[in-house]
Motif scaffolding. Structure first.
Motif, PDB file in Angstrom:
ATOM      1  N   SER A 123       0.831  -1.203   0.000  1.00 25.47           N
ATOM      2  CA  SER A 123       0.000   0.000   0.000  1.00 25.47           C
ATOM      3  C   SER A 123       0.865   1.252   0.000  1.00 25.47           C
ATOM      4  O   SER A 123       0.546   2.247  -0.673  1.00 25.47           O
ATOM      5  N   GLY A 124       1.975   1.209   0.758  1.00 31.26           N
ATOM      6  CA  GLY A 124       2.880   2.351   0.779  1.00 31.26           C
ATOM      7  C   GLY A 124       3.501   2.603  -0.584  1.00 31.26           C
ATOM      8  O   GLY A 124       3.614   3.755  -1.036  1.00 31.26           O
ATOM      9  N   ILE A 125       3.918   1.548  -1.261  1.00 27.55           N
ATOM     10  CA  ILE A 125       4.477   1.692  -2.602  1.00 27.55           C
ATOM     11  C   ILE A 125       3.434   2.252  -3.556  1.00 27.55           C
ATOM     12  O   ILE A 125       3.716   3.142  -4.376  1.00 27.55           O
ATOM     13  N   ASP A 126       2.212   1.753  -3.448  1.00 28.93           N
ATOM     14  CA  ASP A 126       1.154   2.209  -4.349  1.00 28.93           C
ATOM     15  C   ASP A 126       0.815   3.676  -4.110  1.00 28.93           C
ATOM     16  O   ASP A 126       0.541   4.425  -5.059  1.00 28.93           O
ATOM     17  N   ARG A 127       0.816   4.096  -2.847  1.00 30.30           N
ATOM     18  CA  ARG A 127       0.526   5.511  -2.570  1.00 30.30           C
ATOM     19  C   ARG A 127       1.600   6.414  -3.161  1.00 30.30           C
ATOM     20  O   ARG A 127       1.301   7.490  -3.705  1.00 30.30           O
ATOM     21  N   ARG A 128       2.860   5.993  -3.054  1.00 25.23           N
ATOM     22  CA  ARG A 128       3.935   6.795  -3.649  1.00 25.23           C
ATOM     23  C   ARG A 128       3.801   6.830  -5.172  1.00 25.23           C
ATOM     24  O   ARG A 128       4.085   7.857  -5.811  1.00 25.23           O
ATOM     25  N   ARG A 129       3.411   5.712  -5.766  1.00 31.51           N
ATOM     26  CA  ARG A 129       3.170   5.687  -7.208  1.00 31.51           C
ATOM     27  C   ARG A 129       2.107   6.724  -7.594  1.00 31.51           C
ATOM     28  O   ARG A 129       2.298   7.498  -8.551  1.00 31.51           O
ATOM     29  N   GLN A 130       1.044   6.753  -6.818  1.00 34.49           N
ATOM     30  CA  GLN A 130      -0.027   7.703  -7.122  1.00 34.49           C
ATOM     31  C   GLN A 130       0.420   9.156  -6.957  1.00 34.49           C
ATOM     32  O   GLN A 130       0.066  10.021  -7.761  1.00 34.49           O
ATOM     33  N   ARG A 131       1.206   9.408  -5.903  1.00 32.98           N
ATOM     34  CA  ARG A 131       1.678  10.780  -5.681  1.00 32.98           C
ATOM     35  C   ARG A 131       2.584  11.237  -6.817  1.00 32.98           C
ATOM     36  O   ARG A 131       2.538  12.405  -7.235  1.00 32.98           O
ATOM     37  N   LEU A 132       3.412  10.324  -7.316  1.00 29.96           N
ATOM     38  CA  LEU A 132       4.302  10.672  -8.428  1.00 29.96           C
ATOM     39  C   LEU A 132       3.489  11.027  -9.669  1.00 29.96           C
ATOM     40  O   LEU A 132       3.775  12.021 -10.358  1.00 29.96           O
TER      41      LEU A 132
END
Length: 326
Positions: A218-227
């Motif tokens: 989930s943390g990786i996915d949130r960073r993907r979305q922020r990018l």
């Protein structure tokens, strides 16, 4: 499949076709999991950047919690059976009794015509004792809602499978509950309960790992979305630089997915419990948990693959944008 007592195994697993699990690296069987069109979706710039649902991991956790509940129910049932047998009176075994070797199926005739019945037609004292043993097993272990459906065994078959065929044989041979048979039944029932307790502990470890992996994903996915969201907020004269930065950072996220898959692979190679079953001994614990489910045999690896493919699709989209802007 019936699992006998002793050091060879610790629990029963329902008969079913087992999925092959010869996984030599972190991505060896993921292509089949993530090739459906609905699983992998490329990013649409200017549109909604969707969160991944992580359904594989969440379904796996739900399956583990359900199995843990059933395992604990079985533990309690075997403890109750041991307590019931411990309270029963024993019979004296004649010195000329038949040596062990009577098939466990001989118990199936207890209480029926021609077996354990006095010439006058009434049951003998030993027959009553055997009835009480089988009734206690039926009232405890076999009373579990899932037990008969999954294993499809009679009381005598289940007792022989769970506590050893020699324990059932001793009951049939001795003609009743001798002190030796009683001791064996109580001891093995408590060992069966202890085995379930250990299994529940191993499932707890898997549940904790699933939760940790979901948090990381989930943390990786949130960073993907922020990018990706950042891409939409930059000024026109900074778009190319921003896209290059995002492209590089997405590559870092993809490497994190690789590392996460490698970590999970190490867990698969070192399960918290390794019952002594013959089929694929390196994967039996996970096959036991996930083989009966509708989801993938390796839910964490499947989930990592889904996220990694999403990241790669995002990078492809960013790369195309760089090419256009360049």
């Amino acid at each position: 499949m019936s699992v006998h007592t002793g050091s060879t195994a610790v629990f029963q697993i329902p008969d079913q076709e087992v999925t092959a699990a010869g996984c030599s690296n972190a991505w060896c069987e993921l292509s089949a999991v993530v090739t459906e069109p609905e699983v992998v979706a490329a990013v649409a710039f200017g549109g909604v950047i969707a969160l991944l649902a992580f359904a594989y991991v969440r379904d796996a956790e739900a399956a583990c919690r359900g199995e843990r509940r059933r395992v604990l129910d079985e533990r309690d049932a075997f403890e109750a059976f041991a307590d019931r047998v411990a309270e029963m009176d024993t019979v004296t075994v004649p010195t000329d009794s038949t040596p062990s070797g009577v098939p466990a199926g001989a118990l199936g005739g207890v209480g029926s015509g021609g077996n354990g019945v006095t010439p006058g037609g009434g049951p003998t004292g030993s027959d009553v004792t055997l009835r009480r043993v089988l009734a206690a097993y039926d009232d405890t272990v076999l009373s579990l809602s899932h037990y008969r459906d999954e294993y499809d065994e009679t009381a005598t078959e289940s007792l022989a499978a769970e506590l050893g065929p020699d324990a059932a044989t001793a009951l049939a041979t001795d003609g009743g509950l001798s002190s030796g048979a009683k001791s064996a039944l109580v001891d093995r029932s408590r060992r069966a309960a202890d085995a379930r307790d250990r299994l529940a502990g191993a499932i707890d470890e898997e549940i904790a790992e699933l939760s940790d992996r979901e948090t990381t994903l989930s943390g990786i996915d949130r960073r993907r979305q922020r990018l990706l969201a950042h891409m939409e907020g930059v000024r026109a004269d900074r778009e190319t630089d921003a896209a290059i930065d995002v492209w590089n950072r997405l590559a870092e996220l993809e490497r994190e997915c690789d590392e996460l898959a490698a970590e999970r692979q190490r867990s698969l190679d070192d399960p918290p419990l390794t019952p002594g079953l013959d089929d694929d001994p390196e994967r039996t614990f996970y096959g036991y948990l996930y083989g009966p489910t509708d989801g993938p045999r390796y839910p964490v690896l499947a989930q990592v693959a889904e996220l990694a493919d999403r990241i790669r699709a995002d990078r492809d989209g960013v790369g195309k944008r760089i090419a256009v802007d360049g």
